[in-house]
Design an enzyme around this catalytic site. Structure first.
Site, PDB file in Angstrom:
ATOM      1  N   GLN A 251       0.825  -1.204   0.000  1.00  0.00           N
ATOM      2  CA  GLN A 251       0.000   0.000   0.000  1.00  0.00           C
ATOM      3  C   GLN A 251       0.858   1.251   0.000  1.00  0.00           C
ATOM      4  O   GLN A 251       0.543   2.236  -0.667  1.00  0.00           O
ATOM      5  CB  GLN A 251      -0.913   0.011   1.226  1.00  0.00           C
ATOM      6  CG  GLN A 251      -2.041  -0.998   1.155  1.00  0.00           C
ATOM      7  CD  GLN A 251      -2.873  -0.824  -0.091  1.00  0.00           C
ATOM      8  OE1 GLN A 251      -3.502   0.200  -0.305  1.00  0.00           O
ATOM      9  NE2 GLN A 251      -2.891  -1.841  -0.942  1.00  0.00           N
TER      10      GLN A 251
ATOM     11  N   HIS B 167       1.925   2.861  -3.307  1.00  0.00           N
ATOM     12  CA  HIS B 167       0.902   3.510  -4.123  1.00  0.00           C
ATOM     13  C   HIS B 167       1.154   5.003  -4.259  1.00  0.00           C
ATOM     14  O   HIS B 167       1.003   5.581  -5.336  1.00  0.00           O
ATOM     15  CB  HIS B 167      -0.478   3.332  -3.483  1.00  0.00           C
ATOM     16  CG  HIS B 167      -1.266   2.198  -4.056  1.00  0.00           C
ATOM     17  ND1 HIS B 167      -1.641   2.139  -5.373  1.00  0.00           N
ATOM     18  CD2 HIS B 167      -1.784   1.095  -3.474  1.00  0.00           C
ATOM     19  CE1 HIS B 167      -2.337   1.037  -5.583  1.00  0.00           C
ATOM     20  NE2 HIS B 167      -2.439   0.395  -4.448  1.00  0.00           N
TER      21      HIS B 167
ATOM     22  N   GLU C   3      -9.815   1.117   4.894  1.00  0.00           N
ATOM     23  CA  GLU C   3     -10.250   0.714   3.555  1.00  0.00           C
ATOM     24  C   GLU C   3     -10.014  -0.793   3.357  1.00  0.00           C
ATOM     25  O   GLU C   3     -10.912  -1.526   2.968  1.00  0.00           O
ATOM     26  CB  GLU C   3      -9.465   1.511   2.511  1.00  0.00           C
ATOM     27  CG  GLU C   3      -9.786   1.116   1.079  1.00  0.00           C
ATOM     28  CD  GLU C   3      -8.855   1.759   0.069  1.00  0.00           C
ATOM     29  OE1 GLU C   3      -9.194   1.746  -1.133  1.00  0.00           O
ATOM     30  OE2 GLU C   3      -7.772   2.267   0.454  1.00  0.00           O
ATOM     31  N   HIS C   4      -8.792  -1.224   3.609  1.00  0.00           N
ATOM     32  CA  HIS C   4      -8.429  -2.643   3.535  1.00  0.00           C
ATOM     33  C   HIS C   4      -8.015  -3.114   4.928  1.00  0.00           C
ATOM     34  O   HIS C   4      -7.201  -2.460   5.592  1.00  0.00           O
ATOM     35  CB  HIS C   4      -7.243  -2.876   2.597  1.00  0.00           C
ATOM     36  CG  HIS C   4      -7.421  -2.308   1.219  1.00  0.00           C
ATOM     37  ND1 HIS C   4      -6.839  -1.116   0.828  1.00  0.00           N
ATOM     38  CD2 HIS C   4      -8.104  -2.767   0.149  1.00  0.00           C
ATOM     39  CE1 HIS C   4      -7.157  -0.877  -0.438  1.00  0.00           C
ATOM     40  NE2 HIS C   4      -7.922  -1.860  -0.874  1.00  0.00           N
TER      41      HIS C   4
ATOM     42  N   ASP D  56      -6.891  -6.465  -5.050  1.00  0.00           N
ATOM     43  CA  ASP D  56      -6.751  -5.371  -6.008  1.00  0.00           C
ATOM     44  C   ASP D  56      -7.038  -5.817  -7.432  1.00  0.00           C
ATOM     45  O   ASP D  56      -7.497  -5.024  -8.258  1.00  0.00           O
ATOM     46  CB  ASP D  56      -5.326  -4.808  -5.952  1.00  0.00           C
ATOM     47  CG  ASP D  56      -5.193  -3.668  -4.954  1.00  0.00           C
ATOM     48  OD1 ASP D  56      -6.226  -3.204  -4.448  1.00  0.00           O
ATOM     49  OD2 ASP D  56      -4.055  -3.258  -4.680  1.00  0.00           O
TER      50      ASP D  56
ATOM     51  N   HIS E 241     -54.173  17.691   1.371  1.00  0.00           N
ATOM     52  CA  HIS E 241     -53.806  16.285   1.564  1.00  0.00           C
ATOM     53  C   HIS E 241     -54.968  15.524   2.207  1.00  0.00           C
ATOM     54  O   HIS E 241     -55.337  14.423   1.779  1.00  0.00           O
ATOM     55  CB  HIS E 241     -52.581  16.168   2.496  1.00  0.00           C
ATOM     56  CG  HIS E 241     -51.267  16.409   1.825  1.00  0.00           C
ATOM     57  ND1 HIS E 241     -50.903  17.625   1.341  1.00  0.00           N
ATOM     58  CD2 HIS E 241     -50.228  15.567   1.579  1.00  0.00           C
ATOM     59  CE1 HIS E 241     -49.683  17.551   0.829  1.00  0.00           C
ATOM     60  NE2 HIS E 241     -49.248  16.308   0.953  1.00  0.00           N
TER      61      HIS E 241
END
Length: 431
Positions: free
Chosen positions: A261, A264, A329-330, A363, A422
């Protein structure tokens, strides 16, 4: 890479600082993006072309040159090396199989009054997917965005992908072919998002925009939300790896999962949480060893120094509480029995269970979507899926006899909300 302990007196302060990240909150950036969107709305193709020439240094002189044919996509696929083509085909098939299980069906039932109620599920008509471009681009992003849309029944998928200096990764085009993308335009940035949202003379307006991009893309997606739907405002990639110092743990595996990660982006986040101080020390050593030979070591090192951490917790209970606090996230559960932890985990985008399930497999080819909530938004958000490309309409059919008791109820409630029309509308049905 910082080392923290939940026993530190200022741990909460350190953790809050570690997790703090504003995806899109720069006044000048937002103004620049707003200006681009306004220009695209006003002038359409001419502005998109001019900005593509300026920002991507593209030599195109017409919008026709920024559009790719289906033949070009098919040729890119056919020209791939055999092993690469097989790997891409395998990944696409697995992504499609998983998402086919997410299909939602229209349903109806008849209540005790004889009224028919239900829900109609309808696919969006047209969606736009944004794919990062250039040589450092991601065919997996094409599969993860386009395949769920097609499985959902979306009639037309429009892909935008920037081509800096005219350069495109053929794998991205091959993935578009496999995923069934209908149209491809080689444009990017805020101007591409604006074109998808409002349409131009060449680019059709879409109903929803999905896919990752840089801060300009993220800001543009936020700005056009309401005109179109969006998937999310994504922040940098994150992973949290949890382990307990068990016999079968391998420090080199754990270290590499964190680095996968970190490489990235310089602002990606990799966090290791363990109940074992010895394991924490071992993983730290393996990270340093791996950094000595990784091709993207400079990026990974900056990422780990900026936003990474090795955190010791006193026990499993504290570890689970920390995971839910971070909402990663992961999430990798590198333990003997990951199923035993699931009931305690409430917030995570994707959960990778066991030592043989690295996030890297997710991924590309596990099947579930890799477009996931970041920056703690897993507290209230889900992975991208088929359901993101469908909408629901309520179905209400009242029989003459079944309408009367409901109309009486509506009459009473409408009067108490001081909405006389109504009340009368309902009253007409039973008097």
């Amino acid at each position: 890479m910082r080392q923290l302990s939940t026993s530190d007196s200022n741990f909460e302060q350190q953790l809050s600082k570690l997790l703090a990240f504003e995806t899109v909150n720069d006044a000048q950036l937002l103004k620049t993006v707003d200006d681009i969107i306004a220009q695209v709305r006003h002038d359409g193709d001419s502005v998109v072309l001019a900005l593509t020439q300026k920002f991507d240094q593209h030599t195109a002189t017409s919008m026709d040159e920024l559009s790719l044919s289906q033949q070009a996509l098919a040729e890119a696929f056919d020209n791939l090396d055999g092993k690469v083509r097989e790997a891409l085909t395998t990944a696409a098939a697995r992504v499609r199989t998983f998402h086919e299980r997410q299909q939602q069906e229209t349903w109806q039932y008849t209540d005790e009054l004889g009224n028919r109620l239900g829900q109609k599920v309808t696919a969006l008509d047209r969606v736009g997917i944004y794919v990062p471009g250039g040589l450092a681009s991601y065919p997996s992003s094409v599969l993860m965005n386009a395949i769920p849309a097609k499985v959902a029944g979306v009639k037309e998928v429009i892909m935008v992908v920037p081509a800096p200096k005219g350069v495109l990764n053929p794998l991205v085009l091959a993935a578009a072919h496999l995923a069934g993308v209908d149209k491809v335009f080689t444009i990017g940035g805020a101007q591409a998002v604006a074109a998808l949202a409002y349409g131009t003379q060449t680019i059709p307006a879409v109903d929803k925009i999905t896919g990752p991009g840089n801060k300009y893309v993220a800001a543009a997606k936020r700005a056009v939300f309401g005109q179109v739907g969006i998937d999310m405002i994504a922040g940098p990639s994150e992973v949290l790896v949890y382990a307990e110092g068990e016999e079968n743990d391998r420090a080199d595996w754990l270290a590499m999962d964190l680095l996968s990660q970190a490489e990235h982006d310089r602002i990606a986040q990799a966090i290791f949480v363990t109940t074992s101080r010895e394991q924490l020390t071992a993983v730290a050593a393996e990270i340093e060893k791996a950094l000595a030979e990784l091709p993207k070591a400079d990026i990974a090192r900056d990422s780990l120094q900026n936003r990474g951490a090795l955190i010791w917790v006193k026990d499993r209970s504290e570890g689970m509480a920390l995971i839910n606090r971070i909402a990663p996230e992961h999430l990798e559960l590198s333990v003997d029995d990951p199923d035993a932890l699931l009931n305690d985990i409430r917030h995570a985008g994707a959960i990778f269970m066991g030592r043989h399930t690295p996030e890297a497999i997710g991924d590309y080819c596990a099947g579930p979507n890799h477009v996931l909530p970041t920056s703690g938004t897993a507290r209230f958000s889900s992975p991208l899926g088929v359901y993101d490309f469908q909408k629901k309409s309520s179905l209400i059919y009242c029989s003459e006899s079944g309408s009367k008791p409901l109309a009486k109820t509506a009459d009473i409630l409408a009067q108490h909300e001081d909405l006389e029309a109504h009340a009368r509308s309902a009253r007409y049905r039973y008097k």
